[in-house]
Design a protein around this motif. Structure first.
Motif, PDB file in Angstrom:
ATOM      1  N   SER A   1      -4.302   7.793  10.453  1.00  0.00           N
ATOM      2  CA  SER A   1      -3.094   8.359  11.047  1.00  0.00           C
ATOM      3  C   SER A   1      -1.911   8.238  10.100  1.00  0.00           C
ATOM      4  CB  SER A   1      -2.797   7.639  12.365  1.00  0.00           C
ATOM      5  OG  SER A   1      -1.548   8.039  12.889  1.00  0.00           O
ATOM      6  N   ARG A   2      -1.790   7.094   9.432  1.00  0.00           N
ATOM      7  CA  ARG A   2      -0.622   6.837   8.594  1.00  0.00           C
ATOM      8  C   ARG A   2      -0.643   7.650   7.298  1.00  0.00           C
ATOM      9  NH1 ARG A   2       3.131   2.666   8.558  1.00  0.00           N
ATOM     10  NH2 ARG A   2       4.134   2.200   6.574  1.00  0.00           N
TER      11      ARG A   2
ATOM     12  N   LEU B   1       0.830  -1.205   0.000  1.00  0.00           N
ATOM     13  CA  LEU B   1       0.000   0.000   0.000  1.00  0.00           C
ATOM     14  C   LEU B   1       0.865   1.255   0.000  1.00  0.00           C
ATOM     15  CD1 LEU B   1      -2.845   1.197   0.073  1.00  0.00           C
ATOM     16  CD2 LEU B   1      -2.764   1.046   2.582  1.00  0.00           C
ATOM     17  N   ASP B   2       1.951   1.230   0.756  1.00  0.00           N
ATOM     18  CA  ASP B   2       2.900   2.353   0.719  1.00  0.00           C
ATOM     19  C   ASP B   2       3.431   2.563  -0.695  1.00  0.00           C
ATOM     20  OD1 ASP B   2       2.652   2.874   3.424  1.00  0.00           O
ATOM     21  OD2 ASP B   2       4.468   1.789   3.995  1.00  0.00           O
ATOM     22  N   ASN B   3       3.751   1.472  -1.374  1.00  0.00           N
ATOM     23  CA  ASN B   3       4.236   1.582  -2.756  1.00  0.00           C
ATOM     24  C   ASN B   3       3.181   2.218  -3.650  1.00  0.00           C
ATOM     25  OD1 ASN B   3       6.679   0.355  -2.135  1.00  0.00           O
ATOM     26  ND2 ASN B   3       5.986  -1.690  -2.707  1.00  0.00           N
ATOM     27  N   ALA B   4       1.931   1.794  -3.482  1.00  0.00           N
ATOM     28  CA  ALA B   4       0.855   2.343  -4.306  1.00  0.00           C
ATOM     29  C   ALA B   4       0.736   3.854  -4.115  1.00  0.00           C
ATOM     30  CB  ALA B   4      -0.466   1.657  -3.974  1.00  0.00           C
ATOM     31  N   PHE B   5       0.865   4.314  -2.878  1.00  0.00           N
ATOM     32  CA  PHE B   5       0.785   5.753  -2.626  1.00  0.00           C
ATOM     33  C   PHE B   5       1.952   6.480  -3.293  1.00  0.00           C
ATOM     34  CE2 PHE B   5      -2.665   5.091   0.213  1.00  0.00           C
ATOM     35  CZ  PHE B   5      -3.219   6.344   0.473  1.00  0.00           C
TER      36      PHE B   5
ATOM     37  N   ARG C   1     -11.729  12.502  10.830  1.00  0.00           N
ATOM     38  CA  ARG C   1     -11.632  13.955  11.026  1.00  0.00           C
ATOM     39  C   ARG C   1     -10.599  14.318  12.092  1.00  0.00           C
ATOM     40  NH1 ARG C   1     -12.495  14.482   6.996  1.00  0.00           N
ATOM     41  NH2 ARG C   1     -14.423  14.809   5.838  1.00  0.00           N
ATOM     42  N   LYS C   2     -10.351  13.424  13.017  1.00  0.00           N
ATOM     43  CA  LYS C   2      -9.318  13.665  14.020  1.00  0.00           C
ATOM     44  C   LYS C   2      -7.958  13.848  13.350  1.00  0.00           C
ATOM     45  CE  LYS C   2      -7.852  10.132  16.392  1.00  0.00           C
ATOM     46  NZ  LYS C   2      -7.778   8.979  17.342  1.00  0.00           N
ATOM     47  N   HIS C   3      -7.771  13.166  12.224  1.00  0.00           N
ATOM     48  CA  HIS C   3      -6.487  13.208  11.532  1.00  0.00           C
ATOM     49  C   HIS C   3      -6.492  14.110  10.309  1.00  0.00           C
ATOM     50  CE1 HIS C   3      -4.897   9.946  13.999  1.00  0.00           C
ATOM     51  NE2 HIS C   3      -6.022   9.276  13.796  1.00  0.00           N
ATOM     52  N   SER C   4      -7.654  14.364   9.734  1.00  0.00           N
ATOM     53  CA  SER C   4      -7.714  15.139   8.497  1.00  0.00           C
ATOM     54  C   SER C   4      -9.036  15.891   8.419  1.00  0.00           C
ATOM     55  CB  SER C   4      -7.576  14.229   7.277  1.00  0.00           C
ATOM     56  OG  SER C   4      -7.821  14.940   6.087  1.00  0.00           O
TER      57      SER C   4
END
Length: 533
Positions: free
Chosen positions: A328-329, A269-273, A367-370
């Motif tokens: 969060s990530r 998933l990190d790679n996809a981003f 919403r807490k994170h964004s």
């Protein structure tokens, strides 16, 4: 005359703006556009029908978790039955088989299994000479049986604890006391096994079927090759601005998720981003599989077809923790567009009030994170009214309702020809898209659709017209659409195959909504005429 000309120039540019500007735009996408997306289905959440070859090397691959079987004594010619569907004794006295005579497998190894009854109890037998009952709520060693098979559909079943073989007695019971090693002739320890359903081919079945070491190889190879940076380049070249990425709940425990799940999906998933950011593509993270399963299907990683998510508060709390982890990530990542809180909850199993409560809590977590990430709410699958989520008052801004449109999976569509399918899109689907897109509240997202139908031997031209109809109608959705899926062994489900072979022509979706050169010129001429009057 100068004043009139100035008015005409102003009217001309105003007409241009109204005509070229789309009706809706999605915050975070360039050029005031909407989502033109593709799902990365079958990648980080396994669906065996998308790539069946993943399962080819599993021993006893027709006896995966969730497989339903029936057993018939070859001597009594009667079916094994859990009385009342479970919770009491087991008999061998039925001439025909139905639900009480159907057992669902939990796979322990390639030859060891637990047998689950209709009502959820497991067959159990503790020692040599015991009778088999269907009374265990959870499986342990006394509920684990070894199955020996021959090539003619016959099986022997013995206890894991001491190797005693089960037999059907003349009293129509099953006992663990066959006195020797049985042959494959007609003896009381031999049963005919019929596999009634083998429909589940998800992450659980794949990982548990291979065992950890082999499964790790299979998953790593699949995650490294099924979707690559070259696919993002292909999507970019064809005007796709968003990917919807299904993930499973175990991603939050990476790199060491609970057994039997295999780590590595978080790295993928990190790679996809990263790839998405390189090609100016946005990402929607879609929680496709929740703990306990929200719909009993393989794409929710159900072990045996049951839906446990709505009945267990621990599952719901765990799911919210996963949303918190993902938000969060990725909340600060420039490629994030939104988070979908749950894919396809079942209308039958998931009550609306429970789902709305979960969605509200999930919205608050995101919403807490964004403050800007879109929070996407998938409609319940079944016959639920989409308006139920528009009326739920789940959050204040950047809320999206996700509907999935398929001209499949219903006997209604099996009777439609090509023209009927196309007209259904223009009449029924278009009316709903227009109504929901103009409703107060959330935006509308057609998060899954496909250029396939329940029609045999459609021509290339018919597929093109069907695809054109869907693109024109779904393009009016206020948030946009996403095709299911990027790659698939079934070619018409495969986005890349459709594009490369001309069955799906994206020019219909990438032009400005409602734009027509002739209508545009007509508007200009009409405006000029009025100003000269």
């Amino acid at each position: 005359m100068e004043l009139v000309l100035s008015h005409w120039v102003f009217a001309f540019w105003l007409s241009c703006w109204f005509f070229v500007s789309p009706t809706y735009s999605v915050e975070g996408l360039p050029n005031d556009s909407k989502v033109r997306g593709v799902n990365l289905g079958g990648w980080l959440v396994i669906e065996g029908w998308i790539k069946p070859s993943l399962f080819d090397g599993i021993p006893n691959g027709d006896m995966l978790d969730g497989t339903q079987i029936q057993l018939k004594s070859v001597t009594l010619q009667k079916y094994v039955s859990a009385e009342n569907g479970g919770g009491s004794n087991v008999s061998v006295d039925r001439d025909s088989a139905s639900s009480w005579e159907t057992f669902t497998l939990w796979r322990v190894s390639e030859s060891e299994f637990n047998f689950r009854t209709t009502h959820g109890q497991f067959l159990t037998c503790g020692s040599a000479g015991c009778s088999v009952f269907a009374t265990a709520d959870t499986p342990h060693i006394n509920e684990t049986f070894q199955v020996e098979r021959n090539n003619n559909g016959r099986v022997h079943i013995k206890l894991k604890t001491n190797g005693a073989y089960l037999q059907a007695t003349t009293g129509n019971q099953i006992t663990a006391d066959y006195p020797q090693t049985p042959g494959w002739d007609d003896n009381s320890a031999t049963f005919e096994m019929a596999i009634i359903a083998n429909n589940l081919h998800g992450d659980y079945q794949l990982a548990n079927g291979y065992g950890y070491n082999k499964a790790k190889e299979v998953f790593e190879r699949h995650r490294n090759t099924f979707v690559t940076v070259e696919d993002f380049e292909f999507l970019y070249r064809h005007g796709i601005n968003t990917v919807r990425i299904p993930v499973g709940w175990w991603i939050a425990s990476d790199p060491d998720p609970p057994s039997p799940f295999i780590g590595g999906s978080l790295e993928a998933l990190d790679n996809a981003f990263s790839w998405a950011e390189s090609y100016e593509i946005k990402c929607i993270i879609d929680l496709h599989a929740a703990p306990g399963s929200q719909n009993g299907m393989e794409h929710s990683s159900s072990r045996d077809g049951t839906t446990g998510w709505p009945t267990n508060s621990d599952y719901i709390s765990q799911t919210l923790d996963v949303i918190d982890f993902l938000a969060s990530r990725y909340s600060k990542h420039p490629a994030l567009l939104g988070i979908e809180l749950l894919n396809e909850p079942s209308e039958v199993s998931v009550p609306l009030d429970l789902l709305v409560s979960y969605y509200k809590r999930g919205y608050d977590i995101v919403r807490k994170h964004s403050a800007s990430a879109f929070v996407i709410l998938c409609q319940r699958i079944g016959n639920a009214d989409p308006m139920e989520l528009y009326q739920a008052n789940i959050g204040s801004h950047n809320i999206v309702v996700d509907l999935h449109y398929y001209n499949l999976f219903d006997t209604f569509f099996s009777n439609l020809n090509a023209s009927d399918n196309i007209q259904y899109i223009y009449k029924s689907r278009q009316a709903q898209v227009q109504a929901l897109s103009s409703a107060n509240g959330p935006l509308l997202f057609i998060g899954e659709w496909v250029n396939e139908w329940d029609l045999m031997n459609g021509s290339r031209l018919e597929y093109q017209e069907f695809g054109k109809a869907q693109l024109e109608v779904y393009n009016a959705a206020s948030f946009g659409w996403a095709y299911w899926t990027i790659k698939n062994d079934r070619k018409h489900w495969d986005f890349e195959w459709n594009i490369k072979n001309g069955y799906l022509q994206l020019g219909y979706s990438l032009r400005v909504e409602g734009f027509s050169l002739f209508r545009f010129l007509g508007l200009i001429l009409s405006t000029f005429h009025l100003l000269l009057l």
